[in-house]
Design a protein around this motif. Structure first.
Motif, mmCIF file in Angstrom:
data_model
loop_
_atom_site.group_PDB
_atom_site.id
_atom_site.type_symbol
_atom_site.label_atom_id
_atom_site.label_comp_id
_atom_site.label_asym_id
_atom_site.label_seq_id
_atom_site.Cartn_x
_atom_site.Cartn_y
_atom_site.Cartn_z
ATOM 1 N N ALA A 22 47.041 -76.380 -25.144
ATOM 2 C CA ALA A 22 48.411 -76.878 -25.113
ATOM 3 C C ALA A 22 49.418 -75.809 -25.523
ATOM 4 C CB ALA A 22 48.539 -78.084 -26.036
ATOM 5 N N GLY A 23 48.948 -74.637 -25.941
ATOM 6 C CA GLY A 23 49.832 -73.571 -26.401
ATOM 7 C C GLY A 23 50.589 -72.904 -25.271
ATOM 8 N N PRO A 24 51.326 -71.853 -25.611
ATOM 9 C CA PRO A 24 52.119 -71.150 -24.597
ATOM 10 C C PRO A 24 51.231 -70.478 -23.548
ATOM 11 C CG PRO A 24 52.207 -70.004 -26.697
ATOM 12 C CD PRO A 24 51.473 -71.283 -26.922
ATOM 13 N N SER A 25 51.715 -70.430 -22.349
ATOM 14 C CA SER A 25 50.972 -69.844 -21.241
ATOM 15 C C SER A 25 51.516 -68.448 -20.948
ATOM 16 C CB SER A 25 51.120 -70.723 -20.006
ATOM 17 O OG SER A 25 50.730 -70.023 -18.851
ATOM 18 N N PRO A 26 50.678 -67.418 -20.964
ATOM 19 C CA PRO A 26 51.147 -66.071 -20.635
ATOM 20 C C PRO A 26 51.725 -65.997 -19.219
ATOM 21 C CG PRO A 26 48.976 -65.964 -21.638
ATOM 22 C CD PRO A 26 49.276 -67.405 -21.396
ATOM 23 N N LEU A 27 51.163 -66.738 -18.297
ATOM 24 C CA LEU A 27 51.673 -66.726 -16.931
ATOM 25 C C LEU A 27 53.064 -67.345 -16.857
ATOM 26 C CD1 LEU A 27 51.258 -66.132 -13.941
ATOM 27 C CD2 LEU A 27 50.196 -68.381 -13.736
ATOM 28 N N MET A 28 53.272 -68.436 -17.562
ATOM 29 C CA MET A 28 54.584 -69.072 -17.558
ATOM 30 C C MET A 28 55.615 -68.205 -18.290
ATOM 31 S SD MET A 28 54.222 -71.593 -15.665
ATOM 32 C CE MET A 28 55.748 -72.455 -15.883
ATOM 33 N N ASP A 29 55.183 -67.503 -19.347
ATOM 34 C CA ASP A 29 56.079 -66.581 -20.039
ATOM 35 C C ASP A 29 56.518 -65.464 -19.098
ATOM 36 O OD1 ASP A 29 55.863 -68.056 -22.348
ATOM 37 O OD2 ASP A 29 54.422 -66.705 -23.304
ATOM 38 N N TRP A 30 55.566 -64.908 -18.334
ATOM 39 C CA TRP A 30 55.876 -63.844 -17.387
ATOM 40 C C TRP A 30 56.840 -64.357 -16.312
ATOM 41 C CZ3 TRP A 30 55.032 -63.599 -12.119
ATOM 42 C CH2 TRP A 30 55.287 -62.367 -11.529
ATOM 43 N N ALA A 31 56.586 -65.537 -15.781
ATOM 44 C CA ALA A 31 57.442 -66.103 -14.744
ATOM 45 C C ALA A 31 58.855 -66.336 -15.277
ATOM 46 C CB ALA A 31 56.848 -67.409 -14.224
ATOM 47 N N ASP A 32 58.968 -66.758 -16.529
ATOM 48 C CA ASP A 32 60.286 -66.978 -17.124
ATOM 49 C C ASP A 32 61.036 -65.657 -17.278
ATOM 50 O OD1 ASP A 32 62.261 -68.738 -18.223
ATOM 51 O OD2 ASP A 32 61.739 -67.966 -20.208
ATOM 52 N N ARG A 33 60.322 -64.597 -17.708
ATOM 53 C CA ARG A 33 60.972 -63.281 -17.806
ATOM 54 C C ARG A 33 61.442 -62.804 -16.442
ATOM 55 N NH1 ARG A 33 56.655 -62.282 -21.231
ATOM 56 N NH2 ARG A 33 55.585 -61.066 -19.635
ATOM 57 N N GLN A 34 60.636 -63.006 -15.403
ATOM 58 C CA GLN A 34 61.030 -62.588 -14.058
ATOM 59 C C GLN A 34 62.262 -63.356 -13.587
ATOM 60 O OE1 GLN A 34 59.154 -59.755 -14.367
ATOM 61 N NE2 GLN A 34 59.451 -59.851 -12.191
ATOM 62 N N ARG A 35 62.338 -64.642 -13.900
ATOM 63 C CA ARG A 35 63.506 -65.458 -13.541
ATOM 64 C C ARG A 35 64.749 -64.948 -14.247
ATOM 65 N NH1 ARG A 35 66.266 -68.786 -16.104
ATOM 66 N NH2 ARG A 35 64.820 -68.946 -17.825
ATOM 67 N N GLN A 36 64.608 -64.618 -15.532
ATOM 68 C CA GLN A 36 65.746 -64.114 -16.292
ATOM 69 C C GLN A 36 66.205 -62.754 -15.771
ATOM 70 O OE1 GLN A 36 65.038 -64.210 -20.534
ATOM 71 N NE2 GLN A 36 64.033 -66.198 -20.371
ATOM 72 N N ARG A 37 65.259 -61.904 -15.400
ATOM 73 C CA ARG A 37 65.618 -60.587 -14.865
ATOM 74 C C ARG A 37 66.335 -60.719 -13.522
ATOM 75 N NH1 ARG A 37 59.901 -58.170 -16.794
ATOM 76 N NH2 ARG A 37 60.585 -57.464 -18.849
ATOM 77 N N ALA A 38 65.909 -61.648 -12.711
ATOM 78 C CA ALA A 38 66.584 -61.874 -11.432
ATOM 79 C C ALA A 38 68.005 -62.375 -11.663
ATOM 80 C CB ALA A 38 65.785 -62.865 -10.582
ATOM 81 N N ALA A 39 68.187 -63.233 -12.656
ATOM 82 C CA ALA A 39 69.526 -63.737 -12.977
ATOM 83 C C ALA A 39 70.410 -62.609 -13.493
ATOM 84 C CB ALA A 39 69.430 -64.863 -14.010
ATOM 85 N N LEU A 40 69.853 -61.715 -14.291
ATOM 86 C CA LEU A 40 70.600 -60.573 -14.795
ATOM 87 C C LEU A 40 71.068 -59.681 -13.644
ATOM 88 C CD1 LEU A 40 71.503 -58.939 -17.325
ATOM 89 C CD2 LEU A 40 69.316 -57.749 -17.169
ATOM 90 N N ALA A 41 70.211 -59.485 -12.662
ATOM 91 C CA ALA A 41 70.555 -58.642 -11.516
ATOM 92 C C ALA A 41 71.683 -59.248 -10.682
ATOM 93 C CB ALA A 41 69.323 -58.419 -10.650
ATOM 94 N N ARG A 42 71.852 -60.555 -10.729
ATOM 95 C CA ARG A 42 72.898 -61.214 -9.940
ATOM 96 C C ARG A 42 74.270 -61.218 -10.625
ATOM 97 N NH1 ARG A 42 68.641 -64.935 -9.143
ATOM 98 N NH2 ARG A 42 69.575 -66.321 -10.691
ATOM 99 N N LEU A 43 74.332 -60.837 -11.889
ATOM 100 C CA LEU A 43 75.614 -60.853 -12.606
ATOM 101 C C LEU A 43 76.545 -59.784 -12.049
ATOM 102 C CD1 LEU A 43 74.489 -61.266 -16.326
ATOM 103 C CD2 LEU A 43 75.308 -63.033 -14.762
ATOM 104 N N ASP A 44 77.839 -60.092 -12.022
ATOM 105 C CA ASP A 44 78.809 -59.082 -11.572
ATOM 106 C C ASP A 44 79.166 -58.169 -12.750
ATOM 107 O OD1 ASP A 44 80.758 -60.397 -13.120
ATOM 108 O OD2 ASP A 44 81.535 -61.513 -11.411
ATOM 109 N N ASP A 45 79.908 -57.102 -12.453
ATOM 110 C CA ASP A 45 80.217 -56.093 -13.471
ATOM 111 C C ASP A 45 81.003 -56.670 -14.649
ATOM 112 O OD1 ASP A 45 78.901 -54.085 -12.121
ATOM 113 O OD2 ASP A 45 80.687 -53.487 -10.989
ATOM 114 N N ARG A 46 81.896 -57.610 -14.404
ATOM 115 C CA ARG A 46 82.664 -58.217 -15.488
ATOM 116 C C ARG A 46 81.743 -58.963 -16.454
ATOM 117 N NH1 ARG A 46 84.125 -63.097 -16.708
ATOM 118 N NH2 ARG A 46 83.459 -63.910 -14.708
ATOM 119 N N MET A 47 80.808 -59.724 -15.904
ATOM 120 C CA MET A 47 79.876 -60.476 -16.757
ATOM 121 C C MET A 47 78.961 -59.530 -17.531
ATOM 122 S SD MET A 47 78.760 -63.583 -14.316
ATOM 123 C CE MET A 47 79.867 -64.857 -13.818
#
Length: 65
Positions: free
Chosen positions: A21-46
């Motif tokens: 029931a503990g944290p999943s390394p695969l889900m942690d990796w997928a969450d980091r990838q999602r966050q990195r993709a969101a960071l790449a979509r930010l404009d220069d002002r943000m």
């Protein structure tokens, strides 16, 4: 007439009870990838608002660890 089997015939234990029931390394990796993709979509002002340069954001978005 064909008879259909209930889903419990294919998935007797869903979600699987034998998985930890503990944290999943695969889900942690997928969450980091999602966050990195969101960071790449930010404009220069943000990016300026959070104190990150475009080069830093692109370098972070290219990471796959």
């Amino acid at each position: 007439m064909t008879r259909t089997r209930p889903l419990t015939a294919f998935f007797p234990l869903f979600p699987p009870e034998h998985l930890p029931a503990g944290p999943s390394p695969l889900m942690d990796w997928a969450d980091r990838q999602r966050q990195r993709a969101a960071l790449a979509r930010l404009d220069d002002r943000m990016l300026r608002d959070i104190g990150v340069t475009r080069a830093e954001a692109e370098a972070e978005a290219r990471r796959h660890d």
